[in-house]
Design an enzyme around this catalytic site. Structure first.
Site: not given
Length: 162
Positions: A9, A14, A16
């Site tokens: 991400c 957050c 990943s």
């Protein structure tokens, strides 16, 4: 031979790490822990060395997942060691494909929600700037894609063994 999956991400605090924790649990449940290695990273290095966002940790723990994590940045040099690079949204997909050194490496990059047959939008929205409900929604999307991803990984592992 170990099959390696890396979720990516933006900042690796957050989405990943959430996907990494959920998929790691799926791999364990499927009895593939010795065969499949699961990891995560971010396209940027702003949060390197930091734990996952406290809201990510709270949602993971509330749902029985491991939340131990240290953020890091994805590097193009990792591609040869990876079998699958899972992007959490289109911007990550584009960035990872741009970083991929070879056409074979480009082919390793996929969107997570492409493994969810019920998904109408393939992006997992970034919950960072919202409230706890965004993290819950993120977890639901990650879990929904998990079974399809596990089936694809299992198939690849089995094909290698032949």
């Amino acid at each position: 031979m170990t099959y390696r999956v890396c979720f990516v991400c933006t900042g690796n605090i957050c989405r990943s790490p959430m996907a990494e924790s959920v998929f790691h649990a799926r791999v364990e449940e499927a009895g593939l822990a010795g065969v499949v290695e699961v990891d995560s990273a971010g396209t940027g290095g702003w949060h390197e060395g930091h734990p996952a966002d406290p809201r990510t940790v709270a949602v993971l723990e509330e749902h029985g997942y491991d939340s131990d994590h240290s953020a890091r940045q994805f590097h193009a040099s990792w591609f040869p060691a990876l079998d699958l690079v899972i992007a959490l949204d289109e911007s990550h997909l584009r960035e990872l494909r741009r970083l991929a050194p070879t056409p074979d490496d480009v082919a390793k990059v996929r969107l997570l929600r492409s493994y969810d047959p019920a998904a109408d939008d393939l992006d997992v929205p970034d919950p960072y700037y919202g409230g706890p409900e965004g993290f819950e929604e993120c977890l639901e999307m990650v879990e929904a894609a998990g079974e399809g991803l596990l089936a694809a990984v299992r198939k690849s592992v089995e094909e290698r063994a032949v």
